[in-house]
Design a protein around this motif. Structure first.
Motif, PDB file in Angstrom:
ATOM      1  N   THR A  44       0.831  -1.191   0.000  1.00 22.56           N
ATOM      2  CA  THR A  44       0.000   0.000   0.000  1.00 22.56           C
ATOM      3  C   THR A  44       0.875   1.255   0.000  1.00 22.56           C
ATOM      4  OG1 THR A  44      -1.712  -1.182   1.207  1.00 22.56           O
ATOM      5  CG2 THR A  44      -1.843   1.207   1.255  1.00 22.56           C
ATOM      6  N   LEU A  45       2.040   1.170   0.651  1.00 24.52           N
ATOM      7  CA  LEU A  45       2.984   2.287   0.727  1.00 24.52           C
ATOM      8  C   LEU A  45       4.261   1.949  -0.020  1.00 24.52           C
ATOM      9  CD1 LEU A  45       2.814   3.154   4.547  1.00 24.52           C
ATOM     10  CD2 LEU A  45       1.642   4.327   2.681  1.00 24.52           C
ATOM     11  N   THR A  46       4.835   2.959  -0.657  1.00 21.27           N
ATOM     12  CA  THR A  46       6.160   2.795  -1.239  1.00 21.27           C
ATOM     13  C   THR A  46       7.195   2.820  -0.112  1.00 21.27           C
ATOM     14  OG1 THR A  46       6.543   5.172  -1.468  1.00 21.27           O
ATOM     15  CG2 THR A  46       5.466   4.026  -3.343  1.00 21.27           C
ATOM     16  N   LEU A  47       8.392   2.413  -0.427  1.00 24.56           N
ATOM     17  CA  LEU A  47       9.472   2.455   0.553  1.00 24.56           C
ATOM     18  C   LEU A  47       9.680   3.886   1.046  1.00 24.56           C
ATOM     19  CD1 LEU A  47      11.850   1.133   2.054  1.00 24.56           C
ATOM     20  CD2 LEU A  47      13.231   1.559   0.004  1.00 24.56           C
ATOM     21  N   GLU A  48       9.693   4.821   0.129  1.00 25.29           N
ATOM     22  CA  GLU A  48       9.934   6.216   0.493  1.00 25.29           C
ATOM     23  C   GLU A  48       8.828   6.756   1.401  1.00 25.29           C
ATOM     24  OE1 GLU A  48      10.051   4.992  -2.617  1.00 25.29           O
ATOM     25  OE2 GLU A  48      12.178   5.181  -3.088  1.00 25.29           O
ATOM     26  N   LYS A  49       7.580   6.477   1.064  1.00 20.94           N
ATOM     27  CA  LYS A  49       6.452   6.967   1.867  1.00 20.94           C
ATOM     28  C   LYS A  49       6.434   6.290   3.233  1.00 20.94           C
ATOM     29  CE  LYS A  49       2.920   9.644   2.340  1.00 20.94           C
ATOM     30  NZ  LYS A  49       3.108  11.093   2.371  1.00 20.94           N
ATOM     31  N   ALA A  50       6.721   4.991   3.262  1.00 17.53           N
ATOM     32  CA  ALA A  50       6.756   4.272   4.534  1.00 17.53           C
ATOM     33  C   ALA A  50       7.828   4.855   5.450  1.00 17.53           C
ATOM     34  CB  ALA A  50       6.992   2.782   4.300  1.00 17.53           C
ATOM     35  N   ALA A  51       9.008   5.113   4.906  1.00 23.32           N
ATOM     36  CA  ALA A  51      10.086   5.702   5.702  1.00 23.32           C
ATOM     37  C   ALA A  51       9.666   7.075   6.230  1.00 23.32           C
ATOM     38  CB  ALA A  51      11.357   5.823   4.863  1.00 23.32           C
ATOM     39  N   GLU A  52       9.061   7.876   5.366  1.00 21.31           N
ATOM     40  CA  GLU A  52       8.605   9.203   5.766  1.00 21.31           C
ATOM     41  C   GLU A  52       7.583   9.113   6.904  1.00 21.31           C
ATOM     42  OE1 GLU A  52       5.674  12.630   3.980  1.00 21.31           O
ATOM     43  OE2 GLU A  52       6.903  11.524   2.548  1.00 21.31           O
ATOM     44  N   LEU A  53       6.593   8.233   6.752  1.00 21.88           N
ATOM     45  CA  LEU A  53       5.556   8.101   7.781  1.00 21.88           C
ATOM     46  C   LEU A  53       6.101   7.522   9.084  1.00 21.88           C
ATOM     47  CD1 LEU A  53       2.573   6.876   5.589  1.00 21.88           C
ATOM     48  CD2 LEU A  53       2.860   9.125   6.650  1.00 21.88           C
ATOM     49  N   ALA A  54       7.169   6.740   8.985  1.00 17.32           N
ATOM     50  CA  ALA A  54       7.805   6.190  10.184  1.00 17.32           C
ATOM     51  C   ALA A  54       8.751   7.202  10.827  1.00 17.32           C
ATOM     52  CB  ALA A  54       8.564   4.910   9.830  1.00 17.32           C
ATOM     53  N   GLY A  55       8.985   8.329  10.135  1.00 13.79           N
ATOM     54  CA  GLY A  55       9.896   9.340  10.670  1.00 13.79           C
ATOM     55  C   GLY A  55      11.348   8.925  10.577  1.00 13.79           C
ATOM     56  N   LYS A  56      11.662   8.110   9.575  1.00 10.84           N
ATOM     57  CA  LYS A  56      13.017   7.577   9.403  1.00 10.84           C
ATOM     58  C   LYS A  56      13.549   7.939   8.028  1.00 10.84           C
ATOM     59  CE  LYS A  56      12.686   5.269  13.267  1.00 10.84           C
ATOM     60  NZ  LYS A  56      13.388   5.734  14.428  1.00 10.84           N
ATOM     61  N   SER A  57      14.857   7.902   7.883  1.00  9.61           N
ATOM     62  CA  SER A  57      15.429   7.998   6.545  1.00  9.61           C
ATOM     63  C   SER A  57      15.146   6.677   5.836  1.00  9.61           C
ATOM     64  CB  SER A  57      16.944   8.226   6.616  1.00  9.61           C
ATOM     65  OG  SER A  57      17.595   7.043   7.077  1.00  9.61           O
ATOM     66  N   VAL A  58      15.251   6.679   4.529  1.00 10.98           N
ATOM     67  CA  VAL A  58      15.033   5.433   3.776  1.00 10.98           C
ATOM     68  C   VAL A  58      16.008   4.369   4.261  1.00 10.98           C
ATOM     69  CG1 VAL A  58      15.198   4.356   1.487  1.00 10.98           C
ATOM     70  CG2 VAL A  58      14.025   6.551   1.756  1.00 10.98           C
ATOM     71  N   TRP A  59      17.267   4.768   4.478  1.00  8.80           N
ATOM     72  CA  TRP A  59      18.281   3.790   4.907  1.00  8.80           C
ATOM     73  C   TRP A  59      17.963   3.228   6.290  1.00  8.80           C
ATOM     74  CZ3 TRP A  59      20.390   2.149   0.853  1.00  8.80           C
ATOM     75  CH2 TRP A  59      20.674   2.995  -0.202  1.00  8.80           C
ATOM     76  N   ASP A  60      17.520   4.069   7.211  1.00  8.65           N
ATOM     77  CA  ASP A  60      17.153   3.587   8.545  1.00  8.65           C
ATOM     78  C   ASP A  60      15.926   2.685   8.475  1.00  8.65           C
ATOM     79  OD1 ASP A  60      19.253   4.917   9.750  1.00  8.65           O
ATOM     80  OD2 ASP A  60      18.037   6.624  10.404  1.00  8.65           O
ATOM     81  N   PHE A  61      14.982   3.020   7.598  1.00  5.18           N
ATOM     82  CA  PHE A  61      13.792   2.180   7.452  1.00  5.18           C
ATOM     83  C   PHE A  61      14.163   0.821   6.871  1.00  5.18           C
ATOM     84  CE2 PHE A  61       9.731   0.788   5.573  1.00  5.18           C
ATOM     85  CZ  PHE A  61       8.931   0.885   6.698  1.00  5.18           C
ATOM     86  N   ILE A  62      15.100   0.806   5.935  1.00  2.67           N
ATOM     87  CA  ILE A  62      15.568  -0.474   5.385  1.00  2.67           C
ATOM     88  C   ILE A  62      16.179  -1.327   6.491  1.00  2.67           C
ATOM     89  CG2 ILE A  62      17.324  -1.524   3.882  1.00  2.67           C
ATOM     90  CD1 ILE A  62      16.722   0.792   1.883  1.00  2.67           C
ATOM     91  N   GLU A  63      16.910  -0.706   7.404  1.00  3.00           N
ATOM     92  CA  GLU A  63      17.496  -1.450   8.527  1.00  3.00           C
ATOM     93  C   GLU A  63      16.398  -2.047   9.414  1.00  3.00           C
ATOM     94  OE1 GLU A  63      20.699  -2.367   8.998  1.00  3.00           O
ATOM     95  OE2 GLU A  63      20.960  -1.467   7.019  1.00  3.00           O
ATOM     96  N   ILE A  64      15.319  -1.295   9.624  1.00  2.09           N
ATOM     97  CA  ILE A  64      14.195  -1.813  10.406  1.00  2.09           C
ATOM     98  C   ILE A  64      13.562  -3.014   9.669  1.00  2.09           C
ATOM     99  CG2 ILE A  64      11.855  -1.305  11.240  1.00  2.09           C
ATOM    100  CD1 ILE A  64      12.864   1.604  11.711  1.00  2.09           C
ATOM    101  N   LEU A  65      13.412  -2.885   8.370  1.00  2.00           N
ATOM    102  CA  LEU A  65      12.863  -4.012   7.575  1.00  2.00           C
ATOM    103  C   LEU A  65      13.732  -5.244   7.718  1.00  2.00           C
ATOM    104  CD1 LEU A  65      11.848  -2.112   4.305  1.00  2.00           C
ATOM    105  CD2 LEU A  65      10.308  -2.994   6.081  1.00  2.00           C
ATOM    106  N   LYS A  66      15.051  -5.055   7.659  1.00  2.00           N
ATOM    107  CA  LYS A  66      15.961  -6.191   7.831  1.00  2.00           C
ATOM    108  C   LYS A  66      15.814  -6.810   9.209  1.00  2.00           C
ATOM    109  CE  LYS A  66      19.581  -4.534   4.724  1.00  2.00           C
ATOM    110  NZ  LYS A  66      20.960  -4.006   4.671  1.00  2.00           N
ATOM    111  N   GLU A  67      15.679  -5.950  10.213  1.00  2.00           N
ATOM    112  CA  GLU A  67      15.540  -6.420  11.601  1.00  2.00           C
ATOM    113  C   GLU A  67      14.325  -7.338  11.764  1.00  2.00           C
ATOM    114  OE1 GLU A  67      14.992  -4.291  15.918  1.00  2.00           O
ATOM    115  OE2 GLU A  67      16.114  -3.230  14.373  1.00  2.00           O
ATOM    116  N   TYR A  68      13.259  -7.023  11.021  1.00  2.00           N
ATOM    117  CA  TYR A  68      12.028  -7.807  11.096  1.00  2.00           C
ATOM    118  C   TYR A  68      11.892  -8.779   9.924  1.00  2.00           C
ATOM    119  CZ  TYR A  68      10.860  -4.815  14.958  1.00  2.00           C
ATOM    120  OH  TYR A  68      10.891  -4.160  16.172  1.00  2.00           O
TER     121      TYR A  68
END
Length: 71
Positions: A44-68
């Motif tokens: 439903t969300l792009t990577l960029e939009k998801a990172a923005e809504l999570a209040g993270k940079s794209v790179w930090d959001f990717i790290e969260i994705l890896k963590e989970y």
């Protein structure tokens, strides 16, 4: 990011699971991240939009994705 206060009812049984999310300090923060992760996983969300809504940079959001294991 703008926020809006809204009333959402969450089953008390979910709270311990929500609290296992490492990111965020409050149940609200953790719930928001959980929603963003779910919306991203459902495409439903792009990577960029998801990172923005999570209040993270794209790179930090990717790290969260890896963590989970969502990469």
């Amino acid at each position: 990011m703008d926020t809006m206060v809204t009333d959402i009812k969450i089953s008390q049984e979910l709270v311990p699971y929500i609290c296992t999310i490492k990111e965020g300090e409050t149940v609200s923060d953790k719930t928001n991240l959980s929603l963003v992760l779910g919306l991203f996983a459902s495409k439903t969300l792009t990577l960029e939009k998801a990172a923005e809504l999570a209040g993270k940079s794209v790179w930090d959001f990717i790290e969260i994705l890896k963590e989970y294991h969502m990469n």
